[in-house]
Scaffold this active site. Structure first.
Site, PDB file in Angstrom:
ATOM      1  N   GLY A  10       0.838  -1.216   0.000  1.00  0.00           N
ATOM      2  CA  GLY A  10       0.000   0.000   0.000  1.00  0.00           C
ATOM      3  C   GLY A  10       0.866   1.257   0.000  1.00  0.00           C
ATOM      4  O   GLY A  10       2.101   1.176   0.033  1.00  0.00           O
ATOM      5  N   SER A  34      -1.264  -9.403   1.216  1.00  0.00           N
ATOM      6  CA  SER A  34      -2.405 -10.332   1.158  1.00  0.00           C
ATOM      7  C   SER A  34      -2.187 -11.375   0.055  1.00  0.00           C
ATOM      8  O   SER A  34      -1.198 -11.320  -0.694  1.00  0.00           O
ATOM      9  CB  SER A  34      -3.680  -9.542   0.862  1.00  0.00           C
ATOM     10  OG  SER A  34      -3.706  -9.179  -0.501  1.00  0.00           O
ATOM     11  N   ARG A 106      -3.590   1.066  19.307  1.00  0.00           N
ATOM     12  CA  ARG A 106      -3.035   2.333  19.819  1.00  0.00           C
ATOM     13  C   ARG A 106      -3.471   2.667  21.237  1.00  0.00           C
ATOM     14  O   ARG A 106      -2.709   3.264  21.981  1.00  0.00           O
ATOM     15  CB  ARG A 106      -3.419   3.502  18.893  1.00  0.00           C
ATOM     16  CG  ARG A 106      -2.602   3.558  17.628  1.00  0.00           C
ATOM     17  CD  ARG A 106      -2.873   4.853  16.862  1.00  0.00           C
ATOM     18  NE  ARG A 106      -2.415   4.720  15.488  1.00  0.00           N
ATOM     19  CZ  ARG A 106      -3.124   5.080  14.416  1.00  0.00           C
ATOM     20  NH1 ARG A 106      -4.328   5.610  14.555  1.00  0.00           N
ATOM     21  NH2 ARG A 106      -2.630   4.919  13.203  1.00  0.00           N
ATOM     22  N   CYS A 138      -2.336   9.894  11.104  1.00  0.00           N
ATOM     23  CA  CYS A 138      -1.544  10.893  10.357  1.00  0.00           C
ATOM     24  C   CYS A 138      -1.886  12.355  10.722  1.00  0.00           C
ATOM     25  O   CYS A 138      -1.011  13.222  10.686  1.00  0.00           O
ATOM     26  CB  CYS A 138      -1.712  10.673   8.861  1.00  0.00           C
ATOM     27  SG  CYS A 138      -3.378  10.212   8.363  1.00  0.00           S
ATOM     28  N   HIS A 231      -1.196  16.691   4.805  1.00  0.00           N
ATOM     29  CA  HIS A 231      -2.400  17.142   5.496  1.00  0.00           C
ATOM     30  C   HIS A 231      -2.214  18.583   5.961  1.00  0.00           C
ATOM     31  O   HIS A 231      -1.160  18.937   6.508  1.00  0.00           O
ATOM     32  CB  HIS A 231      -2.676  16.285   6.733  1.00  0.00           C
ATOM     33  CG  HIS A 231      -3.132  14.884   6.427  1.00  0.00           C
ATOM     34  ND1 HIS A 231      -3.386  14.424   5.158  1.00  0.00           N
ATOM     35  CD2 HIS A 231      -3.397  13.838   7.265  1.00  0.00           C
ATOM     36  CE1 HIS A 231      -3.787  13.155   5.221  1.00  0.00           C
ATOM     37  NE2 HIS A 231      -3.796  12.782   6.482  1.00  0.00           N
ATOM     38  N   THR A 317       2.137  10.428   4.782  1.00  0.00           N
ATOM     39  CA  THR A 317       2.715   9.071   4.723  1.00  0.00           C
ATOM     40  C   THR A 317       4.173   9.051   5.177  1.00  0.00           C
ATOM     41  O   THR A 317       4.759   7.985   5.310  1.00  0.00           O
ATOM     42  CB  THR A 317       2.600   8.412   3.321  1.00  0.00           C
ATOM     43  OG1 THR A 317       3.344   9.180   2.380  1.00  0.00           O
ATOM     44  CG2 THR A 317       1.164   8.277   2.889  1.00  0.00           C
TER      45      THR A 317
HETATM   46  N1  LIG Z   1      -2.092   6.441   4.269  1.00  0.00           N
HETATM   47  C1  LIG Z   1      -1.775   7.211   5.317  1.00  0.00           C
HETATM   48  O1  LIG Z   1      -1.506   8.425   5.204  1.00  0.00           O
HETATM   49  C2  LIG Z   1      -1.721   6.594   6.693  1.00  0.00           C
HETATM   50  C3  LIG Z   1      -1.216   7.350   7.733  1.00  0.00           C
HETATM   51  C4  LIG Z   1      -1.154   6.806   9.011  1.00  0.00           C
HETATM   52  C5  LIG Z   1      -1.577   5.525   9.204  1.00  0.00           C
HETATM   53  N2  LIG Z   1      -2.091   4.794   8.185  1.00  0.00           N
HETATM   54  C6  LIG Z   1      -2.491   3.421   8.437  1.00  0.00           C
HETATM   55  O2  LIG Z   1      -1.472   2.571   7.878  1.00  0.00           O
HETATM   56  C7  LIG Z   1      -2.051   1.364   7.394  1.00  0.00           C
HETATM   57  C8  LIG Z   1      -1.691   1.191   5.923  1.00  0.00           C
HETATM   58  O3  LIG Z   1      -2.207   2.275   5.184  1.00  0.00           O
HETATM   59  P1  LIG Z   1      -2.284   2.283   3.583  1.00  0.00           P
HETATM   60  O4  LIG Z   1      -2.841   3.609   3.249  1.00  0.00           O
HETATM   61  O5  LIG Z   1      -0.976   1.874   2.976  1.00  0.00           O
HETATM   62  O6  LIG Z   1      -3.386   1.100   3.350  1.00  0.00           O
HETATM   63  P2  LIG Z   1      -3.791   0.204   2.085  1.00  0.00           P
HETATM   64  O7  LIG Z   1      -3.623   0.941   0.810  1.00  0.00           O
HETATM   65  O8  LIG Z   1      -5.119  -0.339   2.411  1.00  0.00           O
HETATM   66  O9  LIG Z   1      -2.677  -0.993   2.104  1.00  0.00           O
HETATM   67  C9  LIG Z   1      -2.792  -2.007   3.017  1.00  0.00           C
HETATM   68  C10 LIG Z   1      -1.696  -3.072   2.895  1.00  0.00           C
HETATM   69  O10 LIG Z   1      -2.141  -4.195   3.659  1.00  0.00           O
HETATM   70  C11 LIG Z   1      -2.282  -5.339   2.845  1.00  0.00           C
HETATM   71  N3  LIG Z   1      -3.513  -6.062   3.203  1.00  0.00           N
HETATM   72  C12 LIG Z   1      -4.792  -5.651   3.066  1.00  0.00           C
HETATM   73  N4  LIG Z   1      -5.651  -6.630   3.481  1.00  0.00           N
HETATM   74  C13 LIG Z   1      -4.863  -7.656   3.875  1.00  0.00           C
HETATM   75  C14 LIG Z   1      -5.132  -8.957   4.377  1.00  0.00           C
HETATM   76  N5  LIG Z   1      -6.391  -9.385   4.607  1.00  0.00           N
HETATM   77  N6  LIG Z   1      -4.090  -9.760   4.672  1.00  0.00           N
HETATM   78  C15 LIG Z   1      -2.816  -9.342   4.465  1.00  0.00           C
HETATM   79  N7  LIG Z   1      -2.487  -8.135   3.976  1.00  0.00           N
HETATM   80  C16 LIG Z   1      -3.512  -7.307   3.695  1.00  0.00           C
HETATM   81  C17 LIG Z   1      -2.350  -4.839   1.425  1.00  0.00           C
HETATM   82  O11 LIG Z   1      -1.854  -5.884   0.605  1.00  0.00           O
HETATM   83  P3  LIG Z   1      -2.401  -6.151  -0.896  1.00  0.00           P
HETATM   84  O12 LIG Z   1      -1.834  -5.044  -1.736  1.00  0.00           O
HETATM   85  O13 LIG Z   1      -1.818  -7.494  -1.213  1.00  0.00           O
HETATM   86  O14 LIG Z   1      -3.891  -6.144  -0.834  1.00  0.00           O
HETATM   87  C18 LIG Z   1      -1.423  -3.621   1.506  1.00  0.00           C
HETATM   88  O15 LIG Z   1      -0.078  -4.061   1.448  1.00  0.00           O
HETATM   89  C19 LIG Z   1      -3.559   1.489   7.697  1.00  0.00           C
HETATM   90  O16 LIG Z   1      -3.838   0.874   8.934  1.00  0.00           O
HETATM   91  C20 LIG Z   1      -3.781   2.978   7.771  1.00  0.00           C
HETATM   92  O17 LIG Z   1      -4.913   3.327   8.535  1.00  0.00           O
HETATM   93  C21 LIG Z   1      -2.150   5.300   6.934  1.00  0.00           C
END
Ligand SMILES: NC(=O)c1ccc[n+]([C@@H]2O[C@H](COP(=O)([O-])OP(=O)(O)OC[C@H]3O[C@@H](n4cnc5c(N)ncnc54)[C@H](OP(=O)(O)O)[C@@H]3O)[C@@H](O)[C@H]2O)c1
Length: 338
Positions: A10, A34, A106, A138, A231, A317
């Site tokens: 992601g 995944s 958290r 974030c 942000h 990020t």
């Molecule tokens: N984006 C931000 O700015 C931000 C900031 C702070 C915190 N966060 C947190 O950080 C985390 C990741 O954020 P993101 O934006 O990168 O999320 P995302 O786009 O949903 O990516 C999630 C990752 O987890 C994997 N995944 C999803 N479902 C899964 C499953 N059932 N089993 C194993 N792996 C699985 C995905 O793999 P696949 O590609 O194989 O599906 C991908 O590698 C989240 O909890 C989010 O709330 C995000």
């Protein structure tokens, strides 16, 4: 140290990959995601969305399924919260040291939410037999740094914040284009509660091995806007002692913390960058300050109803996710927690 990355594909996972390229303490040795990605090479599995190219070292690495064993002792997690809940708890029980971006744990009593410039002492509560260290959501990550500077100098009574959050904060593929182009979304599910409770935990005090929530009041409204990264937050603060805008600016400019003292690799020279300009900060221009780890503050002025108001920009990020998590691990490494 060899490290593993779960949720590697992601936008947050991609930031980890980019920031760990050539890292002086950590070598990224394992990638997990995944079933959609498992078995593929990283360049086939990840829909690369960063403005920098995919590092060479990772392109041909095989992505493993998260049910496969994790060999590394240190694990960075960028999993969705629902998947992280049981999975991260199980890693902790196996004796792993988990640095997570997910919200699942958290608010657990034995999980500190660490921002090394703000509450490095909260790392003391973790067990060496396996732990989870979280970084904040974030929006909270950018907010607590200037709030800490104000708290130390003037005390905090109450805070109101309105966020304008970037699209990359919603993951990939995120918000549908027809919902956000020429538009904004005036609410983000669960985000406002996260800002309220996480800020008070991070700015709380460690007492007898427990984290006591700080006693200021805080409320937040969180919105999604058509900005790619970074942000923006408009903040109103009522201080305990009176403070002029000039005094607050001086406190921001002089603010520094443990990561700067220790010269940690991901620490920005200036955690807070101040712009004396009413039209700053703007995310397009300011999000990469300090390598994406500085919070940029501008338009600081005295407010009629609340004391002080300012606007901040923080990279969601980098400071708000992967960079914040890596800084936590660097601190843990340097002080011998790893
Ligand atoms: N984006 C931000 O700015 C931000 C900031 C702070 C915190 N966060 C947190 O950080 C985390 C990741 O954020 P993101 O934006 O990168 O999320 P995302 O786009 O949903 O990516 C999630 C990752 O987890 C994997 N995944 C999803 N479902 C899964 C499953 N059932 N089993 C194993 N792996 C699985 C995905 O793999 P696949 O590609 O194989 O599906 C991908 O590698 C989240 O909890 C989010 O709330 C995000």
């Amino acid at each position: 140290m060899k490290v593993a990355l779960v949720g590697a594909t992601g936008p947050v996972g991609q930031r980890f990959v980019s920031l760990l390229d050539g890292h002086p303490f950590f070598e990224l040795a394992e990638l997990f995601a995944s079933g959609r990605s498992a078995g593929k090479r990283y360049f086939e599995a990840a829909n690369w969305v960063l403005e920098v190219p995919m590092p060479e070292f990772v392109k041909d690495m095989k992505v493993k399924f998260i049910d496969e064993p994790v060999e590394s002792q240190v694990v960075f997690s960028a999993l969705p919260a629902d998947v992280a809940m049981d999975y991260e708890a199980s890693l902790k029980n196996q004796g792993k040291f988990v640095f997570t971006n997910a919200s699942a744990h958290r608010m657990d009593d034995d999980v500190p939410i660490v921002v090394p410039e703000v509450n490095p002492d909260h790392l003391e509560i973790v067990s060496r037999e396996g732990f989870i260290v979280a970084n904040p959501n974030c929006t909270t990550a950018g907010l607590v740094i200037p709030l800490k500077a104000i708290q130390d100098a003037f005390g905090l009574k109450s805070v109101i914040v309105v966020s304008m959050q970037a699209l990359s904060g919603a993951g990939f593929p995120g918000v549908p284009s027809l919902s956000i182009v020429d538009n904004l979304i005036p609410h983000i599910k669960n985000e406002e509660a996260k800002v309220r409770r996480e800020s008070r935990k991070i700015l709380g005090k460690l007492k007898d091995g427990k984290i006591e929530q700080a006693d200021f009041t805080i409320d937040a409204r969180c919105t999604r806007v058509p900005v790619r990264d970074g942000h923006t937050e408009v903040v109103f603060v009522q201080t305990a002692k009176p403070a002029s805008a000039e005094e607050v600016i001086e406190v921001f400019e002089n603010f520094s913390g443990v990561p700067q003292e220790m010269n940690l690799p991901t620490a920005p020279a200036n955690p807070i960058v101040v712009r004396r300009n009413q039209f700053s900060p703007q995310p397009f221009f300011e999000r990469m300050n300090g390598g994406g780890m500085s919070v940029t503050v501008g338009n600081v002025r005295e407010a009629d109803i609340m004391g002080i108001t300012f606007t901040l920009v923080s990279h969601n990020t980098i400071r708000g996710a992967a960079g914040g998590s890596i800084l936590n691990a660097e601190l843990a490494f340097k002080i011998g927690v790893l």
